[in-house]
Scaffold this motif. Structure first.
Motif, PDB file in Angstrom:
ATOM      1  N   VAL A 171     -13.519 111.512 -91.454  1.00 51.65           N
ATOM      2  CA  VAL A 171     -13.455 110.952 -90.099  1.00 51.65           C
ATOM      3  C   VAL A 171     -12.917 111.986 -89.114  1.00 51.65           C
ATOM      4  CG1 VAL A 171     -12.264 109.245 -88.658  1.00 51.65           C
ATOM      5  CG2 VAL A 171     -13.268 108.557 -90.832  1.00 51.65           C
ATOM      6  N   SER A 172     -11.877 112.703 -89.506  1.00 56.53           N
ATOM      7  CA  SER A 172     -11.205 113.627 -88.588  1.00 56.53           C
ATOM      8  C   SER A 172     -11.857 115.007 -88.547  1.00 56.53           C
ATOM      9  CB  SER A 172      -9.741 113.797 -88.986  1.00 56.53           C
ATOM     10  OG  SER A 172      -9.637 114.475 -90.242  1.00 56.53           O
ATOM     11  N   GLY A 173     -12.578 115.370 -89.607  1.00 54.35           N
ATOM     12  CA  GLY A 173     -13.134 116.711 -89.701  1.00 54.35           C
ATOM     13  C   GLY A 173     -12.128 117.737 -90.202  1.00 54.35           C
ATOM     14  N   ASP A 174     -10.952 117.289 -90.629  1.00 61.48           N
ATOM     15  CA  ASP A 174      -9.900 118.183 -91.128  1.00 61.48           C
ATOM     16  C   ASP A 174     -10.037 118.305 -92.642  1.00 61.48           C
ATOM     17  OD1 ASP A 174      -7.605 119.468 -91.992  1.00 61.48           O
ATOM     18  OD2 ASP A 174      -6.231 118.236 -90.809  1.00 61.48           O
ATOM     19  N   PHE A 175     -10.736 119.367 -93.067  1.00 62.77           N
ATOM     20  CA  PHE A 175     -10.975 119.596 -94.488  1.00 62.77           C
ATOM     21  C   PHE A 175     -10.070 120.700 -95.046  1.00 62.77           C
ATOM     22  CE2 PHE A 175     -14.879 117.735 -92.820  1.00 62.77           C
ATOM     23  CZ  PHE A 175     -15.055 116.684 -93.704  1.00 62.77           C
ATOM     24  N   ASN A 176      -8.896 120.854 -94.471  1.00 64.55           N
ATOM     25  CA  ASN A 176      -7.928 121.849 -94.920  1.00 64.55           C
ATOM     26  C   ASN A 176      -7.683 121.670 -96.418  1.00 64.55           C
ATOM     27  OD1 ASN A 176      -5.439 123.200 -95.521  1.00 64.55           O
ATOM     28  ND2 ASN A 176      -4.866 123.073 -93.366  1.00 64.55           N
ATOM     29  N   PRO A 177      -7.741 122.743 -97.208  1.00 63.36           N
ATOM     30  CA  PRO A 177      -7.528 122.614 -98.661  1.00 63.36           C
ATOM     31  C   PRO A 177      -6.129 122.103 -99.019  1.00 63.36           C
ATOM     32  CG  PRO A 177      -7.628 124.932 -98.021  1.00 63.36           C
ATOM     33  CD  PRO A 177      -8.032 124.130 -96.817  1.00 63.36           C
ATOM     34  N   LEU A 178      -5.212 122.174 -98.093  1.00 62.59           N
ATOM     35  CA  LEU A 178      -3.878 121.614 -98.305  1.00 62.59           C
ATOM     36  C   LEU A 178      -3.960 120.118 -98.640  1.00 62.59           C
ATOM     37  CD1 LEU A 178      -0.851 122.390 -98.060  1.00 62.59           C
ATOM     38  CD2 LEU A 178      -0.990 121.708 -95.667  1.00 62.59           C
ATOM     39  N   HIS A 179      -5.016 119.468 -98.153  1.00 62.69           N
ATOM     40  CA  HIS A 179      -5.183 118.030 -98.351  1.00 62.69           C
ATOM     41  C   HIS A 179      -6.190 117.686 -99.450  1.00 62.69           C
ATOM     42  CE1 HIS A 179      -2.959 117.910 -94.693  1.00 62.69           C
ATOM     43  NE2 HIS A 179      -3.937 118.462 -94.003  1.00 62.69           N
ATOM     44  N   LEU A 180      -7.025 118.662 -99.838  1.00 61.98           N
ATOM     45  CA  LEU A 180      -8.164 118.321-100.689  1.00 61.98           C
ATOM     46  C   LEU A 180      -8.294 119.124-101.976  1.00 61.98           C
ATOM     47  CD1 LEU A 180     -10.698 118.046 -97.739  1.00 61.98           C
ATOM     48  CD2 LEU A 180      -9.597 116.151 -98.941  1.00 61.98           C
ATOM     49  N   SER A 181      -7.601 120.239-102.090  1.00 61.31           N
ATOM     50  CA  SER A 181      -7.841 121.134-103.224  1.00 61.31           C
ATOM     51  C   SER A 181      -6.640 121.232-104.162  1.00 61.31           C
ATOM     52  CB  SER A 181      -8.183 122.537-102.704  1.00 61.31           C
ATOM     53  OG  SER A 181      -8.237 123.455-103.774  1.00 61.31           O
ATOM     54  N   GLU A 182      -6.841 120.799-105.398  1.00 66.31           N
ATOM     55  CA  GLU A 182      -5.781 120.913-106.395  1.00 66.31           C
ATOM     56  C   GLU A 182      -5.495 122.370-106.741  1.00 66.31           C
ATOM     57  OE1 GLU A 182      -6.257 118.330-109.748  1.00 66.31           O
ATOM     58  OE2 GLU A 182      -6.735 116.621-108.463  1.00 66.31           O
ATOM     59  N   SER A 183      -6.534 123.197-106.816  1.00 72.59           N
ATOM     60  CA  SER A 183      -6.303 124.609-107.156  1.00 72.59           C
ATOM     61  C   SER A 183      -5.555 125.335-106.037  1.00 72.59           C
ATOM     62  CB  SER A 183      -7.621 125.316-107.480  1.00 72.59           C
ATOM     63  OG  SER A 183      -8.491 125.289-106.378  1.00 72.59           O
ATOM     64  N   TYR A 184      -5.868 125.027-104.783  1.00 72.57           N
ATOM     65  CA  TYR A 184      -5.199 125.662-103.649  1.00 72.57           C
ATOM     66  C   TYR A 184      -3.716 125.286-103.595  1.00 72.57           C
ATOM     67  CZ  TYR A 184      -4.119 126.951 -98.825  1.00 72.57           C
ATOM     68  OH  TYR A 184      -3.538 127.488 -97.700  1.00 72.57           O
ATOM     69  N   THR A 185      -3.402 124.042-103.890  1.00 71.44           N
ATOM     70  CA  THR A 185      -2.019 123.558-103.756  1.00 71.44           C
ATOM     71  C   THR A 185      -1.198 123.711-105.038  1.00 71.44           C
ATOM     72  OG1 THR A 185      -2.774 121.319-104.269  1.00 71.44           O
ATOM     73  CG2 THR A 185      -2.583 121.905-101.932  1.00 71.44           C
ATOM     74  N   ALA A 186      -1.829 124.122-106.132  1.00 78.34           N
ATOM     75  CA  ALA A 186      -1.125 124.199-107.423  1.00 78.34           C
ATOM     76  C   ALA A 186       0.117 125.086-107.366  1.00 78.34           C
ATOM     77  CB  ALA A 186      -2.073 124.689-108.511  1.00 78.34           C
TER      78      ALA A 186
END
Length: 150
Positions: free
Chosen positions: A37-52
């Motif tokens: 909805v927002s267009g905010d696809f920051n990996p901070l919110h969506l990527s397990e590998s990025y935030t590991a």
């Protein structure tokens, strides 16, 4: 919203009145749908590998999603809310703790002050100290919400 005579009016507001809403659990679907909805696809919110390797170790909810959840929980608790005619603004918004998927939250709000206003649709401004609290008691969001009340 019930019988108009049952609605809380500006003159009936009492400074210091507090409410605590019911709880809800934030899910991965909530975060993914909000990203869409927002267009905010920051990996901070969506990527397990990025935030590991980050301090929280897994994706966290968007701050804007937490704010939306807070206002939604308060709206659902409207039987103790005044007859609001407009969301007037927000002051001092802070995101103080990350919220991961599976965390249960609720909102707490206290009327700090009320100010009469000469406005075509409302009689005054109400200022609420508001928090989104996690199931472990941490405050994830704090702000002051302002509403125009009939």
């Amino acid at each position: 919203m019930g019988d108009p005579e049952d609605r809380i009016r500006f003159d009936d507001l009492e400074v210091g009145h507090e409410i605590v809403t019911h709880s809800r659990t934030l899910t991965e679907a909530d975060v993914r749908e909000f990203a869409g909805v927002s267009g905010d696809f920051n990996p901070l919110h969506l990527s397990e590998s990025y935030t590991a390797d980050l301090p929280f170790g897994e994706p966290i909810a968007h701050g804007a999603l937490l704010f939306a959840v807070t206002t939604g929980l308060l709206w659902q608790h409207r039987h103790e809310r005044p007859e609001t005619v407009a969301f007037y603004g927000v002051d001092s918004l802070r995101f103080t703790e990350p919220v991961t998927m599976g965390t249960t939250v609720h909102a707490e709000s206290e009327l700090l002050e009320k100010e009469p206003r000469d406005h075509p649709v409302g009689n005054g401004l109400a200022r609420y100290e508001t928090r989104l609290v996690t199931d472990d008691g941490s405050v994830a969001l704090s702000c002051e919400l302002l509403t125009l009340v009939k």
